[in-house]
Scaffold this active site. Structure first.
Site, PDB file in Angstrom:
ATOM      1  N   ASN A 172       7.714   8.393   8.696  1.00  0.00           N
ATOM      2  CA  ASN A 172       6.401   9.030   8.609  1.00  0.00           C
ATOM      3  C   ASN A 172       6.229  10.150   9.615  1.00  0.00           C
ATOM      4  O   ASN A 172       5.645  11.179   9.320  1.00  0.00           O
ATOM      5  CB  ASN A 172       5.298   7.996   8.832  1.00  0.00           C
ATOM      6  CG  ASN A 172       4.715   7.509   7.522  1.00  0.00           C
ATOM      7  OD1 ASN A 172       4.939   8.130   6.488  1.00  0.00           O
ATOM      8  ND2 ASN A 172       3.982   6.425   7.553  1.00  0.00           N
TER       9      ASN A 172
ATOM     10  N   GLY B 245       3.057  -6.037   5.861  1.00  0.00           N
ATOM     11  CA  GLY B 245       3.461  -7.399   5.531  1.00  0.00           C
ATOM     12  C   GLY B 245       3.988  -7.503   4.111  1.00  0.00           C
ATOM     13  O   GLY B 245       5.015  -8.126   3.854  1.00  0.00           O
ATOM     14  N   THR B 246       3.273  -6.872   3.168  1.00  0.00           N
ATOM     15  CA  THR B 246       3.718  -6.906   1.771  1.00  0.00           C
ATOM     16  C   THR B 246       4.982  -6.071   1.609  1.00  0.00           C
ATOM     17  O   THR B 246       5.955  -6.503   0.994  1.00  0.00           O
ATOM     18  CB  THR B 246       2.617  -6.350   0.842  1.00  0.00           C
ATOM     19  OG1 THR B 246       1.384  -6.988   1.155  1.00  0.00           O
ATOM     20  CG2 THR B 246       2.949  -6.608  -0.608  1.00  0.00           C
TER      21      THR B 246
ATOM     22  N   THR C 180       0.541   1.804  12.452  1.00  0.00           N
ATOM     23  CA  THR C 180      -0.629   1.152  11.863  1.00  0.00           C
ATOM     24  C   THR C 180      -0.697  -0.316  12.269  1.00  0.00           C
ATOM     25  O   THR C 180      -1.700  -0.966  12.052  1.00  0.00           O
ATOM     26  CB  THR C 180      -0.588   1.225  10.329  1.00  0.00           C
ATOM     27  OG1 THR C 180       0.668   0.724   9.896  1.00  0.00           O
ATOM     28  CG2 THR C 180      -0.755   2.653   9.860  1.00  0.00           C
TER      29      THR C 180
ATOM     30  N   GLU D 186      26.352   6.445  -9.447  1.00  0.00           N
ATOM     31  CA  GLU D 186      27.069   7.581  -8.878  1.00  0.00           C
ATOM     32  C   GLU D 186      26.582   7.886  -7.455  1.00  0.00           C
ATOM     33  O   GLU D 186      27.352   8.326  -6.612  1.00  0.00           O
ATOM     34  CB  GLU D 186      26.877   8.801  -9.782  1.00  0.00           C
ATOM     35  CG  GLU D 186      28.083   9.717  -9.827  1.00  0.00           C
ATOM     36  CD  GLU D 186      27.930  10.815 -10.864  1.00  0.00           C
ATOM     37  OE1 GLU D 186      28.196  11.961 -10.514  1.00  0.00           O
ATOM     38  OE2 GLU D 186      27.539  10.521 -12.006  1.00  0.00           O
TER      39      GLU D 186
ATOM     40  N   SER E 125       7.147   0.060   2.368  1.00  0.00           N
ATOM     41  CA  SER E 125       7.229   0.425   3.778  1.00  0.00           C
ATOM     42  C   SER E 125       7.913  -0.716   4.526  1.00  0.00           C
ATOM     43  O   SER E 125       7.940  -1.848   4.056  1.00  0.00           O
ATOM     44  CB  SER E 125       5.834   0.632   4.348  1.00  0.00           C
ATOM     45  OG  SER E 125       5.130  -0.588   4.298  1.00  0.00           O
TER      46      SER E 125
ATOM     47  N   GLU F 100      -3.081  -7.501  -2.148  1.00  0.00           N
ATOM     48  CA  GLU F 100      -4.539  -7.409  -2.173  1.00  0.00           C
ATOM     49  C   GLU F 100      -4.933  -6.270  -3.100  1.00  0.00           C
ATOM     50  O   GLU F 100      -4.155  -5.343  -3.317  1.00  0.00           O
ATOM     51  CB  GLU F 100      -5.090  -7.241  -0.754  1.00  0.00           C
ATOM     52  CG  GLU F 100      -4.565  -6.043   0.002  1.00  0.00           C
ATOM     53  CD  GLU F 100      -5.581  -4.933   0.037  1.00  0.00           C
ATOM     54  OE1 GLU F 100      -6.774  -5.237   0.094  1.00  0.00           O
ATOM     55  OE2 GLU F 100      -5.174  -3.773  -0.027  1.00  0.00           O
TER      56      GLU F 100
ATOM     57  N   ASN G 225       2.403  11.947   1.145  1.00  0.00           N
ATOM     58  CA  ASN G 225       2.936  11.384  -0.086  1.00  0.00           C
ATOM     59  C   ASN G 225       3.334  12.449  -1.089  1.00  0.00           C
ATOM     60  O   ASN G 225       4.290  12.272  -1.835  1.00  0.00           O
ATOM     61  CB  ASN G 225       1.924  10.424  -0.715  1.00  0.00           C
ATOM     62  CG  ASN G 225       1.748   9.174   0.125  1.00  0.00           C
ATOM     63  OD1 ASN G 225       2.579   8.890   0.989  1.00  0.00           O
ATOM     64  ND2 ASN G 225       0.691   8.436  -0.096  1.00  0.00           N
TER      65      ASN G 225
ATOM     66  N   GLN H 267       0.811  -1.220   0.000  1.00  0.00           N
ATOM     67  CA  GLN H 267       0.000   0.000   0.000  1.00  0.00           C
ATOM     68  C   GLN H 267       0.843   1.269   0.000  1.00  0.00           C
ATOM     69  O   GLN H 267       0.618   2.180  -0.800  1.00  0.00           O
ATOM     70  CB  GLN H 267      -0.937   0.014   1.215  1.00  0.00           C
ATOM     71  CG  GLN H 267      -1.715   1.318   1.290  1.00  0.00           C
ATOM     72  CD  GLN H 267      -2.905   1.258   2.234  1.00  0.00           C
ATOM     73  OE1 GLN H 267      -3.143   0.243   2.879  1.00  0.00           O
ATOM     74  NE2 GLN H 267      -3.654   2.322   2.308  1.00  0.00           N
TER      75      GLN H 267
END
EC number: 3.6.5.-
Length: 452
Positions: free
Chosen positions: A206, A144-145, A179, A254, A140, A71, A228, A11
């Site tokens: 963050n 998990g992903t 989170t 470089e 991130s 997902e 973002n 995400q």
């Protein structure tokens, strides 16, 4: 050509990808459907932006990017968003069930079903390149992903494209804004796994970005979109030298040559200035000296740590917009006299400077003011070890009670992987400590004990 392929994982990676590509399109004058009115050469050409965009025979510009998530919901927003026509449908890859904030699911169970498809898509992009220089990977640490799948991907990219450089943009878990409870586990597992595969990793904390939005842009409750867009500006400044012609054009290798003294010490600190709202910018003259000075304020850093307590190993200043070398040299000279910037004693106190004449672009309706000039400072400092120490401490608190470990073991991990990763992180902290020690006097002394 020196092409770069961007890979956005999970995400966080996908949403930052949205912000970055939106900005790149504005900077290059590419419309949301991929047409570029200013580009006269149809189907290819040797323009600098071709490092990031490929061109079809119909004159459509397609980002050299892959979006992956285990997902579908986040990538579905790209599929239906403003820039849906920009991307090839096969560049947006989704699984059916997510990694549930679990590194083991991203790396072992769910991740392995998707990895071959992703690598095949990356191979197709790589085949279109005449001289691929490397990969930019956005993810991130906490998800998990973002943690598990990224580390799996990095391992496989090292096998398939051994010599190509891999740069990471990693979102470091914010101390206040968490989170997931298991962020420290995921972060330390992914850092340990990707440490040997990544050539250079720009960390973005963050919380630091939150504070910049609150303080400099007067946004009371910053959303991820606010964060973002700011991160997009920073990524854009770092990659501007690859996408535009400048006086000093930095390619991916470089970056490493200038910023990474030892393979493991590859976490530069990024600082960006000026971050300022339109109302304020109207009343301020943001000179080269001012924005350069702002880069040495810890308040403008992307990671919470204090470089005044650490030592610098390398420092690059990337300017864009209306900047001339004379101003830069004057600004740096002033800073060297005024600020207590301590370099390690084995390193020359040189600042590497890049200037790009393309002024910074802002997203219409965004929070940032349109300014004439901006600067992004990339510095490799021993102070960033503070960030690792914070994370390691949180890991230790949970791991001492083996809290939540069964979720990982249940997905086929072994408990030994946790302790192995933690030992590697302890070694990394030690590496930073040793690098900062003075070379001659440091030989005879006894090492002081770890601060745990």
């Amino acid at each position: 050509m020196r092409e770069c392929i961007s890979v956005h994982v999970g995400q966080a990676g996908v949403q930052i990808g949205n912000a970055c590509w939106e900005l790149y399109c504005l900077e290059h004058g590419i419309q949301p459907d991929g047409q570029m009115p200013s580009d006269k050469t149809i189907g290819g050409g040797d323009d600098s932006f071709n490092t990031f965009f490929s061109e079809t025979g119909a004159g459509k510009h397609v980002p050299r990017a892959v979006f992956v998530d285990l997902e579908p919901t986040v990538i579905d927003e790209v599929r239906t968003g403003t820039y849906r026509q920009l991307f090839h449908p096969e560049q947006l890859i989704t699984g059916k069930e997510d990694a549930a904030n679990n590194y083991a699911r991203g790396h072992y169970t769910i991740g392995k079903e998707l990895i071959d498809l992703v690598l095949d898509r990356i191979r197709k992009l790589a085949d279109q390149c005449t001289g691929l220089q490397g990969f930019l990977i956005f993810h991130s640490f906490g998800g998990g992903t973002g943690s598990g799948f990224t580390s799996l991907l990095m391992e496989r990219l090292s096998v398939d494209y051994g010599k190509k450089s891999k740069l990471e943009f990693s979102i470091y878990p914010a101390p206040q804004v968490s989170t997931a409870v298991v962020e420290p586990y995921n972060s330390i597992l992914t850092t340990h796994t990707t440490l040997e595969h990544s050539d250079c990793a720009f960390m973005v904390d963050n919380e630091a970005i939150y504070d910049i939005c609150r303080r400099n842009l007067d946004i009371e409750r910053p959303t991820y979109t606010n964060l973002n867009r700011l991160i997009g500006q920073i990524v854009s400044s770092i990659t501007a030298s690859l996408r535009f012609d400048g006086a000093l054009n930095v390619d991916l290798t470089e970056f490493q040559t200038n910023l990474v003294p030892y393979p493991r010490i590859h976490f530069p600190l990024a600082t960006y200035a000026p971050v300022i709202s339109a109302e304020k910018a109207y009343h301020e003259q943001l000179s080269v000296a001012e924005i350069t000075n702002a880069c040495f304020e810890p308040a403008n850093q992307m990671v919470k740590c204090d470089p005044r307590h650490g030592k610098y190993m390398a420092c690059c200043l990337l300017y864009r917009g209306d900047v001339v070398p004379k101003d830069v040299n004057a600004a740096i000279a002033t800073i060297k006299t005024k600020r207590t910037i301590q370099f390690v004693d084995w390193c020359p106190t040189g600042f590497k400077v890049g200037i790009n004449y393309q002024p910074p672009t802002v997203v219409p309706g965004g929070d940032l003011a349109k300014v004439q000039r901006a600067v992004c400072m990339l510095s490799n400092t021993t102070a960033i070890a503070e960030a690792w120490a914070r994370l390691d401490h949180k890991f230790d608190l949970m791991y001492a009670k083996r809290a939540f470990v069964h979720w990982y073991v249940g997905e086929g991990m072994e408990e030994g992987e946790f302790s192995e990763a933690r030992e590697d992180m302890a070694a990394l902290e030690k590496d930073y400590e040793e690098v900062g020690m003075d070379s001659v006097e440091g030989e005879g002394e006894e090492e002081e004990g770890d601060e745990y």
